[in-house]
Design a protein around this motif. Structure first.
Motif, short mmCIF file in Angstrom:
data_model
loop_
_atom_site.label_atom_id
_atom_site.label_comp_id
_atom_site.label_asym_id
_atom_site.label_seq_id
_atom_site.Cartn_x
_atom_site.Cartn_y
_atom_site.Cartn_z
N VAL A 6 0.83 -1.20 0.00
CA VAL A 6 0.00 0.00 0.00
C VAL A 6 0.87 1.25 0.00
O VAL A 6 0.56 2.24 -0.70
N GLN A 7 1.97 1.25 0.72
CA GLN A 7 2.85 2.41 0.72
C GLN A 7 3.47 2.63 -0.65
O GLN A 7 3.57 3.77 -1.12
N ARG A 8 3.86 1.54 -1.29
CA ARG A 8 4.45 1.65 -2.63
C ARG A 8 3.42 2.12 -3.65
O ARG A 8 3.72 2.91 -4.55
N ALA A 9 2.18 1.63 -3.52
CA ALA A 9 1.13 2.07 -4.43
C ALA A 9 0.86 3.55 -4.28
O ALA A 9 0.68 4.28 -5.26
N LEU A 10 0.82 4.03 -3.06
CA LEU A 10 0.59 5.46 -2.83
C LEU A 10 1.76 6.30 -3.31
O LEU A 10 1.56 7.41 -3.84
N ASP A 11 2.98 5.79 -3.15
CA ASP A 11 4.14 6.49 -3.72
C ASP A 11 3.98 6.63 -5.23
O ASP A 11 4.18 7.72 -5.79
N PHE A 12 3.60 5.54 -5.88
CA PHE A 12 3.42 5.54 -7.32
C PHE A 12 2.37 6.56 -7.75
O PHE A 12 2.59 7.38 -8.66
N LEU A 13 1.21 6.56 -7.08
CA LEU A 13 0.15 7.47 -7.45
C LEU A 13 0.49 8.92 -7.15
O LEU A 13 -0.08 9.84 -7.74
N PRO A 17 8.46 7.02 -8.22
CA PRO A 17 8.64 5.62 -8.59
C PRO A 17 8.64 4.73 -7.35
O PRO A 17 9.36 4.97 -6.38
N ALA A 18 7.79 3.71 -7.37
CA ALA A 18 7.73 2.78 -6.24
C ALA A 18 8.98 1.90 -6.23
O ALA A 18 9.49 1.52 -7.29
N THR A 19 9.46 1.59 -5.05
CA THR A 19 10.66 0.76 -4.90
C THR A 19 10.36 -0.42 -3.98
O THR A 19 10.18 -0.23 -2.77
N PRO A 20 10.28 -1.64 -4.53
CA PRO A 20 10.27 -1.96 -5.96
C PRO A 20 8.93 -1.62 -6.60
O PRO A 20 7.96 -1.34 -5.87
N PRO A 21 8.85 -1.65 -7.93
CA PRO A 21 7.61 -1.30 -8.61
C PRO A 21 6.45 -2.20 -8.20
O PRO A 21 6.64 -3.31 -7.71
N GLU A 373 5.75 -10.44 -9.40
CA GLU A 373 7.17 -10.67 -9.17
C GLU A 373 8.01 -10.06 -10.29
O GLU A 373 9.09 -9.51 -10.03
N ALA A 374 7.52 -10.16 -11.52
CA ALA A 374 8.25 -9.59 -12.65
C ALA A 374 8.39 -8.08 -12.50
O ALA A 374 9.43 -7.49 -12.82
N ALA A 375 7.32 -7.42 -12.04
CA ALA A 375 7.38 -5.96 -11.85
C ALA A 375 8.47 -5.60 -10.86
O ALA A 375 9.22 -4.64 -11.06
N GLU A 376 8.58 -6.37 -9.80
CA GLU A 376 9.61 -6.09 -8.79
C GLU A 376 11.01 -6.37 -9.32
O GLU A 376 11.95 -5.62 -9.06
N GLU A 377 11.14 -7.40 -10.12
CA GLU A 377 12.46 -7.75 -10.65
C GLU A 377 12.91 -6.78 -11.73
O GLU A 377 14.11 -6.51 -11.85
N CYS A 378 11.94 -6.26 -12.50
CA CYS A 378 12.33 -5.32 -13.55
C CYS A 378 12.83 -4.00 -12.97
O CYS A 378 13.59 -3.27 -13.61
N ALA A 379 12.40 -3.71 -11.75
CA ALA A 379 12.88 -2.52 -11.02
C ALA A 379 12.84 -1.26 -11.86
O ALA A 379 13.77 -0.46 -11.87
N GLY A 380 11.72 -1.10 -12.56
CA GLY A 380 11.56 0.13 -13.34
C GLY A 380 12.40 0.19 -14.58
O GLY A 380 12.60 1.24 -15.16
N GLY A 381 12.91 -0.96 -15.04
CA GLY A 381 13.71 -0.96 -16.26
C GLY A 381 15.15 -0.72 -15.98
O GLY A 381 15.96 -0.55 -16.87
#
Length: 381
Positions: A6-13, A17-21, A373-381
């Protein structure tokens, strides 16, 4: 310490950039509905405890619905960062009957018919073609009657969402959903009625859409009263493959802006999902007070390239990915990771993993886990 989803989602919105995405897959309620129904049947069976029939009061029914959703959610090993909220399925004071019939669990409001919990109707399966009265002008007051937030709140509409937030809000971004004003005019008029009224009755149609926008602001108020901090708005039927730009600018864009701004004024974040072609649209969508934009995948003759979208909306607007849902359904773990990473390369790092359409019901749940899991591993490219 790693931030919670939830913290990462709010960071994104918030444009960070959420860490990890994160993964914010859309339409999770549709995807998990069969599991929710199975869970509800199991919960009711346990509540019956061998009895043939019993009743549930309002609080018991809401808690049973929440327990059923928890069982549905548990099929995901790595859930997305947000969780859809439901409108309370019953009103305060209503009594629900549950029973066992030939080994099946049936339920319904006291005094009404009992239906199979698993095989109950899944909503309307009939398209609405035309609800106009032949030979009569559109009457906005009857086609779009006024709706009040407080009446819904008094009837208990917020209870499911409020209790969901208490259960899961420290881990997931609990999110309310609503349609767009133009799309809700479809329920008033039907498809032919809506499209033809653009030409035959534009002024009454505009009033219907305005009334629907006021209703949607009231729905935002209900979600805010429940304590939610995010809404998801879906827009359909106003895309470039259906109506012209001039009609879009008159009948859709202004009221969408009003509802999204109302949500922002109430302190709610918003994700605005635009269904259909975006030719002569994306530059307008970029002006909306939505915290994040989401789009369909390329299909039906139109192309939606997130790299091109990013060029128009700029680097600071969060976007949801629009991966082909069928590719996720048919892909293995390596293919899913490749699909997610390709989108981060095109439009990251302010990107959340998602498909452009609902996951099909025959998609195995582990494939959604793999996308998270892929979103987290890609780490924003």
């Amino acid at each position: 310490m790693t931030a919670t989803p939830v913290q990462r989602a709010l960071d994104f919105l918030a444009g960070r950039p959420a860490t990890p995405p994160v993964c914010l897959q859309t339409y999770l309620s549709l995807f998990l509905e069969p599991h929710r129904r199975e869970g509800l049947a199991a919960v009711y069976r346990e509540l019956l405890g061998g009895e043939a029939e019993r009743t549930l009061d309002f609080d018991e029914r809401v808690e049973a619905e929440l327990d059923a959703w928890e069982r549905a959610w548990s099929v995901l090993r790595r859930p997305p960062a947000w969780m859809p909220a439901r409108w309370s399925q019953v009103s305060c004071g209503q009594v629900t009957r549950i029973a066992q019939r030939d080994g099946r669990i049936v339920a319904g409001l006291d005094g009404g018919a009992l239906v199979d919990v698993i095989d109950a109707p899944k909503g309307s399966t009939t398209d609405v073609w035309d609800r106009r009265d032949e030979g009569r002008r559109l009457n906005p007051e009857t086609l779009a009657p006024a709706w009040e937030a407080q009446s819904a709140i008094d009837a208990g509409a917020t209870e499911y969402a409020r209790r969901a937030l208490a259960r899961w809000g420290d881990r997931y971004l609990v999110c309310g959903a609503l349609g767009s004003p133009f799309w809700l005019a479809y329920s008033s008029l039907g498809f032919a009625g809506l499209m033809e009224s653009l030409r035959t009755d534009p002024d009454p149609l505009a009033e219907i859409i305005d009334r629907r926008a006021r209703d949607l602001c009231a729905i935002v108020d209900v979600w805010a009263a429940a304590g939610l901090s995010c809404i998801f708005m879906e827009e359909t039927l106003s895309s470039s493959d259906l109506i012209c730009e001039a009609d879009y600018l008159r009948f859709s864009l202004p009221t969408v802006r009003d509802v999204l701004q109302h949500a922002r004024d109430r302190g709610l974040r918003s994700v605005y999902y635009y269904c259909g072609g975006i030719e002569r649209r994306v530059e307008h969508l970029a002006t909306l007070p939505a915290d994040a934009l989401a789009f369909e995948e390329s299909k039906k003759g139109f192309v939606i390239d997130l790299a091109q979208v990013r060029e128009v909306v700029g680097p600071e607007r969060p976007l949801l990915a629009n991966i082909d849902a069928v590719a996720i359904r048919d892909g293995d773990e390596a293919a899913i990771r490749r699909l997610v990473c390709e989108q981060f390369e095109a439009a990251g790092p302010l990107l959340a993993a998602s498909c452009g359409s609902p996951l099909t019901l025959d998609t195995e749940p582990w494939k959604l886990d793999a996308m998270v899991e892929a979103a987290e591993e890609c780490a924003g490219g």
